[in-house]
Scaffold this motif. Structure first.
Motif, PDB file in Angstrom:
ATOM      1  N   ASN A   3     -18.350   7.077  84.746  1.00  0.00           N
ATOM      2  CA  ASN A   3     -17.691   5.474  84.910  1.00  0.00           C
ATOM      3  C   ASN A   3     -17.581   4.901  83.458  1.00  0.00           C
ATOM      4  OD1 ASN A   3     -17.156   2.789  85.693  1.00  0.00           O
ATOM      5  ND2 ASN A   3     -19.187   2.658  86.494  1.00  0.00           N
ATOM      6  N   VAL A   4     -16.912   5.526  82.689  1.00  0.00           N
ATOM      7  CA  VAL A   4     -16.581   5.268  81.142  1.00  0.00           C
ATOM      8  C   VAL A   4     -15.987   3.690  81.228  1.00  0.00           C
ATOM      9  CG1 VAL A   4     -15.217   5.550  78.995  1.00  0.00           C
ATOM     10  CG2 VAL A   4     -16.238   7.516  80.200  1.00  0.00           C
ATOM     11  N   LYS A   5     -15.029   3.310  82.255  1.00  0.00           N
ATOM     12  CA  LYS A   5     -14.329   2.008  82.347  1.00  0.00           C
ATOM     13  C   LYS A   5     -15.546   0.968  82.385  1.00  0.00           C
ATOM     14  CE  LYS A   5     -10.601   0.019  84.539  1.00  0.00           C
ATOM     15  NZ  LYS A   5      -9.475   0.144  85.780  1.00  0.00           N
ATOM     16  N   GLY A   6     -16.470   1.469  83.638  1.00  0.00           N
ATOM     17  CA  GLY A   6     -17.389   0.352  83.734  1.00  0.00           C
ATOM     18  C   GLY A   6     -18.301   0.170  82.741  1.00  0.00           C
ATOM     19  N   GLU A  55     -12.673  10.845  73.569  1.00  0.00           N
ATOM     20  CA  GLU A  55     -13.790  11.801  73.644  1.00  0.00           C
ATOM     21  C   GLU A  55     -15.090  11.130  72.942  1.00  0.00           C
ATOM     22  OE1 GLU A  55     -12.751  15.545  72.085  1.00  0.00           O
ATOM     23  OE2 GLU A  55     -11.185  15.570  73.656  1.00  0.00           O
ATOM     24  N   HIS A  56     -14.915  10.061  72.053  1.00  0.00           N
ATOM     25  CA  HIS A  56     -15.891   9.344  71.394  1.00  0.00           C
ATOM     26  C   HIS A  56     -15.763   7.789  71.758  1.00  0.00           C
ATOM     27  CE1 HIS A  56     -15.579  12.784  68.833  1.00  0.00           C
ATOM     28  NE2 HIS A  56     -16.784  12.644  68.273  1.00  0.00           N
ATOM     29  N   LEU A  57     -16.868   7.281  71.735  1.00  0.00           N
ATOM     30  CA  LEU A  57     -16.845   5.810  71.886  1.00  0.00           C
ATOM     31  C   LEU A  57     -17.327   4.927  70.715  1.00  0.00           C
ATOM     32  CD1 LEU A  57     -17.477   5.155  75.522  1.00  0.00           C
ATOM     33  CD2 LEU A  57     -15.527   4.990  74.387  1.00  0.00           C
ATOM     34  N   VAL A  72     -18.533  10.885  74.577  1.00  0.00           N
ATOM     35  CA  VAL A  72     -18.810  10.646  75.928  1.00  0.00           C
ATOM     36  C   VAL A  72     -19.803  11.687  76.587  1.00  0.00           C
ATOM     37  CG1 VAL A  72     -17.626  10.251  77.906  1.00  0.00           C
ATOM     38  CG2 VAL A  72     -16.886   9.107  75.844  1.00  0.00           C
ATOM     39  N   GLU A  73     -19.330  12.983  76.408  1.00  0.00           N
ATOM     40  CA  GLU A  73     -19.888  14.124  77.181  1.00  0.00           C
ATOM     41  C   GLU A  73     -21.280  14.456  76.736  1.00  0.00           C
ATOM     42  OE1 GLU A  73     -19.123  17.829  73.820  1.00  0.00           O
ATOM     43  OE2 GLU A  73     -17.506  17.320  75.212  1.00  0.00           O
ATOM     44  N   THR A  74     -21.876  13.709  75.655  1.00  0.00           N
ATOM     45  CA  THR A  74     -23.370  13.841  75.463  1.00  0.00           C
ATOM     46  C   THR A  74     -24.296  12.677  76.143  1.00  0.00           C
ATOM     47  OG1 THR A  74     -23.520  12.624  73.695  1.00  0.00           O
ATOM     48  CG2 THR A  74     -22.950  14.776  73.495  1.00  0.00           C
ATOM     49  N   VAL A  75     -23.613  11.751  76.821  1.00  0.00           N
ATOM     50  CA  VAL A  75     -24.333  10.531  77.350  1.00  0.00           C
ATOM     51  C   VAL A  75     -24.960  11.242  78.689  1.00  0.00           C
ATOM     52  CG1 VAL A  75     -24.183   8.384  78.551  1.00  0.00           C
ATOM     53  CG2 VAL A  75     -22.456   8.833  76.603  1.00  0.00           C
TER      54      VAL A  75
END
Length: 83
Positions: A3-6, A55-57, A72-75
């Protein structure tokens, strides 16, 4: 991260906390952050766009008062802050 969008929506609306594994040390970082113009004391431009496919925020860290990024993959988890 699910849920990156959320996450992006919640961060634009207020403060969120993201828990992620730091790449360099492997330690868990718990970071209160925002993409909200007002909560960042106007450090976040109102036109800042984050894409859910990134890939990064990049976020404004509320505990460091500075820009920070994470992969994002490390969250591990994220949640909206309640004040």
């Amino acid at each position: 991260m699910k849920n990156v969008k959320g996450f992006i929506k919640a961060a634009k609306e207020g403060a969120v906390t993201v828990e992620f594994t730091k790449i360099d040390t492997g330690e868990l970082r718990v970071m209160p952050c925002t993409l909200n113009h007002e909560l960042s004391d106007k450090n976040v431009p109102e036109v800042l766009e984050q894409q859910e496919k990134n890939e990064h925020l990049v976020v404004w860290s509320l505990d460091k008062n500075a820009w920070r990024s994470f992969r994002v993959e490390t969250v591990v988890n994220w949640y909206e802050n309640t004040v």
